[in-house]
Scaffold this motif. Structure first.
Motif, PDB file in Angstrom:
ATOM      1  N   GLU A  12      44.490  33.097  47.218  1.00 55.56           N
ATOM      2  CA  GLU A  12      44.481  31.788  46.565  1.00 55.56           C
ATOM      3  C   GLU A  12      43.706  31.806  45.252  1.00 55.56           C
ATOM      4  N   TRP A  13      42.599  32.562  45.199  1.00 54.65           N
ATOM      5  CA  TRP A  13      41.809  32.577  43.978  1.00 54.65           C
ATOM      6  C   TRP A  13      42.578  33.162  42.800  1.00 54.65           C
ATOM      7  N   ALA A  14      43.585  33.974  43.080  1.00 52.06           N
ATOM      8  CA  ALA A  14      44.389  34.561  42.001  1.00 52.06           C
ATOM      9  C   ALA A  14      45.407  33.579  41.453  1.00 52.06           C
ATOM     10  N   THR A  15      45.631  32.476  42.169  1.00 57.62           N
ATOM     11  CA  THR A  15      46.637  31.498  41.741  1.00 57.62           C
ATOM     12  C   THR A  15      46.011  30.205  41.214  1.00 57.62           C
ATOM     13  N   ARG A  16      44.694  30.215  41.035  1.00 59.00           N
ATOM     14  CA  ARG A  16      43.996  29.047  40.483  1.00 59.00           C
ATOM     15  C   ARG A  16      43.124  29.505  39.323  1.00 59.00           C
ATOM     16  N   SER A  17      43.763  29.814  38.219  1.00 59.86           N
ATOM     17  CA  SER A  17      43.049  30.461  37.112  1.00 59.86           C
ATOM     18  C   SER A  17      42.927  29.600  35.855  1.00 59.86           C
ATOM     19  N   ILE A  18      43.339  28.339  35.919  1.00 63.90           N
ATOM     20  CA  ILE A  18      43.262  27.471  34.740  1.00 63.90           C
ATOM     21  C   ILE A  18      42.018  26.593  34.859  1.00 63.90           C
TER      22      ILE A  18
ATOM     23  N   LEU B 251      61.696  20.365  28.362  1.00 66.62           N
ATOM     24  CA  LEU B 251      63.050  20.933  28.300  1.00 66.62           C
ATOM     25  C   LEU B 251      63.167  22.235  29.100  1.00 66.62           C
ATOM     26  N   GLY B 252      62.091  22.998  29.149  1.00 64.41           N
ATOM     27  CA  GLY B 252      62.125  24.271  29.860  1.00 64.41           C
ATOM     28  C   GLY B 252      60.741  24.623  30.352  1.00 64.41           C
ATOM     29  N   LEU B 253      60.646  25.146  31.580  1.00 68.18           N
ATOM     30  CA  LEU B 253      59.358  25.498  32.166  1.00 68.18           C
ATOM     31  C   LEU B 253      59.502  26.744  33.025  1.00 68.18           C
ATOM     32  N   VAL B 254      58.653  27.724  32.761  1.00 67.01           N
ATOM     33  CA  VAL B 254      58.539  28.911  33.610  1.00 67.01           C
ATOM     34  C   VAL B 254      57.139  28.867  34.217  1.00 67.01           C
ATOM     35  N   ALA B 255      57.038  28.482  35.474  1.00 63.68           N
ATOM     36  CA  ALA B 255      55.744  28.414  36.151  1.00 63.68           C
ATOM     37  C   ALA B 255      55.316  29.817  36.572  1.00 63.68           C
ATOM     38  N   LEU B 256      54.085  30.194  36.207  1.00 65.30           N
ATOM     39  CA  LEU B 256      53.555  31.520  36.513  1.00 65.30           C
ATOM     40  C   LEU B 256      52.189  31.356  37.177  1.00 65.30           C
ATOM     41  N   PRO B 257      52.177  31.030  38.437  1.00 62.18           N
ATOM     42  CA  PRO B 257      50.909  30.693  39.090  1.00 62.18           C
ATOM     43  C   PRO B 257      49.975  31.865  39.353  1.00 62.18           C
ATOM     44  N   ILE B 258      50.471  33.093  39.389  1.00 62.40           N
ATOM     45  CA  ILE B 258      49.607  34.248  39.638  1.00 62.40           C
ATOM     46  C   ILE B 258      48.896  34.607  38.336  1.00 62.40           C
ATOM     47  N   ALA B 259      47.632  34.220  38.232  1.00 60.93           N
ATOM     48  CA  ALA B 259      46.790  34.454  37.055  1.00 60.93           C
ATOM     49  C   ALA B 259      47.325  33.774  35.804  1.00 60.93           C
ATOM     50  N   GLY B 260      48.277  32.847  35.957  1.00 61.97           N
ATOM     51  CA  GLY B 260      48.904  32.244  34.784  1.00 61.97           C
ATOM     52  C   GLY B 260      49.815  33.203  34.060  1.00 61.97           C
TER      53      GLY B 260
END
Length: 602
Positions: free
Chosen positions: A385-391, A527-536
């Protein structure tokens, strides 16, 4: 160098291989009737058989005496058998996929090994993040050989990153079985000025008997290049001119010819060997960065070999450049890079040498891909989880956040202020510093779409410091809207570009809410979104799904006015302060020729 990436070390199975070659015991696998691509001698040998035992090659030639009751026999039927392809420099994170999904994508294209530099995730999450990627890759058959990130931050003092790598950290990782060297030494100013810390980083690598990989982006081939190579740097992928690649090869440095999704250097640097009567042993083909849509539509190293042939490099030389030359660069050719006795049985079977259609791929003698698809599955991996909360951005971002007051003393009689602007170059990593006159509006500096000049901001996103830098970019062609990205090399802070403050705020907040990624907005609409939750930086979605999502973002870019190839990759280099000429980090504008901060206003 000791190779920990083969099924068995040679010393453990040498007697078994000798027995198979001599006919005293049967092989596990024999591939018959192949046209062998012999990269050792750069020739095609007809009707060759290859006997394999314990994941290694026991015999090349007539293998009829190696076939026993339990031997699997594969008839190549005259197709071409070549060594598995090796990518000598790749940032897996730039594929926007996890290491496991990346492996799934490239293995069917003949890639059996990569020398990955995970400095993107390291800049965000440090060595624990790197270990996550290694654990992810370890569940796959792909040989993911790690080069320790050398420059975290890329240029100390000019940006804020999520981590810091020093000489002690490098020394620690040199003990890891997964580590084969040092990632690209981008801090060439530190090398050239004999910085004690910088040379301690390369020194700890050399002391461990491992390879220092390079990044020398200066268009200078005299004393500076000599000093850089003399420090122990063995290869460099930053040649953008033929004379640069040639100079490096002449000085015994491996010149890596780059052909990625956005950086198309091959057309120019190929001339260093097609227009010069030189030996090509120091030439290597690499991708550096490859997006999922490139992998799905064109391929990986098979595509780059085809590109090399299109630029006049003969196909056997091109195959050498992704096999034996790469293995020799990393001093691993005793195990990898050729079809020869004792080597790991990493093999590709090709229909022909024209389109390089790959029908089978073996790694350590195991069939891992056939007719474009992976054979079998591997265990799942979930990033912590800590790798996916980097913002972590301290201040709320609003349209007012993007206001840039003009300094009254710099306002000319006609109401303009001359500013420094970063002009990007399509499909190239460099940029130009341009001076542009902007009309002051209500005391503020604003974007000017008529001059193709857009307001730009970088927000520190690792430690809640509240730092932010402002500037202007030129060359994207955006008419209305904004773009944001947490893929912003190499610190990967939050980067925002736009024509108006409202859309810029929306773009920034969209990424904060989804944990990072890339997006394009216009008139208050995403208009466009690429979600990159792993380390952003990455997603765990499969390649085709990611390719479709990225394609949607590309269409969004086109809708707001940009037509350059992979514009989000060009955008991502705006903060990279080790590339000339002008860059923007969370600390401000950086003159990357003189390595100093400069004001927005000239």
């Amino acid at each position: 160098m000791i190779n920990h990436f083969c099924k068995h070390p040679l010393w453990e199975v040498s007697g078994q291989l000798a027995a198979v070659a001599g006919g005293a015991r049967p092989a596990d696998l024999v591939i018959t009737h192949a046209n062998l691509v012999n990269v050792c001698t750069k020739e095609i040998l007809a009707d060759i058989s290859v006997a394999i035992s314990a994941g290694r090659i026991a015999l090349v030639g007539d293998a009829s005496h190696c076939i026993g009751e339990g031997t699997q026999v594969v008839d190549a039927e005259g197709r071409y058998l070549a060594p598995g392809f090796l990518d000598g420099h790749i940032h897996v994170e730039s594929s926007m996929m996890s290491a496991g999904e990346y492996a799934r994508a490239v293995i069917p294209h003949g890639t059996t090994g990569i020398y990955m530099d995970p400095h993107e995730i390291c800049n965000v999450l440090g060595l624990p993040g790197v270990q996550c990627m290694l654990d992810d890759a370890a569940r796959t058959p792909l040989k993911a050989m790690m080069t320790t990130p050398s420059c975290v931050p890329a240029v100390p003092g000019f940006e804020d990153t999520g981590s810091h790598i020093g000489p002690e950290d490098v020394a620690e990782t040199m003990e890891w079985d997964t580590c084969v060297g040092l990632g690209e030494m981008m801090n060439f100013p530190g090398i050239l000025s004999s910085s004690e810390e910088t040379h301690a980083i390369t020194g700890n690598t050399l002391k461990a008997g491992k390879i220092v990989t390079g990044h020398y982006s200066l268009p200078e081939n005299g004393r500076g290049l000599n000093a850089y190579i003399a420090s122990g740097v063995r290869c460099c992928h930053e040649s953008t001119r033929a004379e640069d690649a040639l100079a490096k090869m002449r000085l015994g440095m491996y010149a890596m010819f780059r052909e990625g999704s956005a950086w198309h250097d091959l057309k120019v640097v190929a001339k260093s060997i097609t227009e010069q009567p030189v030996d090509t042993r120091f030439a290597v083909l690499i991708s550096d960065d490859t997006h999922p849509h490139t992998l799905s539509s064109q391929g990986h190293l098979d595509h780059i070999v085809r590109r090399a042939v299109a630029e006049g490099i003969d196909v056997l030389t091109a195959i050498q450049m992704v096999t034996i030359n790469c293995a020799q660069c990393f001093q691993m050719d005793h195990d990898l890079g050729s079809v020869a006795p004792g080597k790991c049985a990493d093999l590709v079977l090709l229909d022909n040498l024209a389109d390089l259609n790959i029908t089978k791929v073996w790694i350590d003698g195991d069939l891992v891909a056939e007719n474009g698809s992976l054979v079998g599955e591997f265990a799942p991996y979930t990033y912590p989880e800590w790798a996916t909360r980097s913002i972590h951005i301290r201040d709320t971002i609003t349209p007012e956040t993007f206001r840039i007051p003009a300094k009254p003393e710099h306002i000319a009689a006609d109401g303009t202020v001359t500013v420094r602007a970063i002009e990007v170059i399509p499909a190239r990593v460099g940029d130009y510093e341009r001076h542009v006159a902007l009309t002051v509006q209500d005391g503020l500096l604003e974007s000017d779409v008529k001059q193709d000049v857009l307001k730009t901001a970088v927000f520190e996103r690792h430690h809640n410091t509240g730092k932010k830098g402002f500037g202007f970019v030129k060359g994207f062609g955006i008419r209305c809207g904004a773009m944001a990205s947490t893929v912003a090399h190499d610190a990967h802070n939050l980067l925002v570009i736009g024509t108006n403050d409202e859309d810029m705020a929306l773009a920034a907040n969209t990424l904060i809410e989804c944990g990072g990624g890339m997006c394009a907005v216009q008139n208050g609409k995403v208009l466009g979104l690429v979600a990159l939750p792993i380390a952003g930086l990455m997603s765990d979605k499969p390649m085709q799904e990611m390719a479709d999502i990225v394609a949607g973002l590309e269409e969004a870019w086109k809708e707001i006015g940009c037509s350059m190839p992979s514009p989000f990759m060009t955008m991502a280099l705006i903060p990279l302060a080790c590339l000339p000429e002008l860059r923007l980090t969370d600390r401000g504008l950086v003159d990357c020729n003189r390595f100093c901060f400069v004001d927005i206003e000239v």
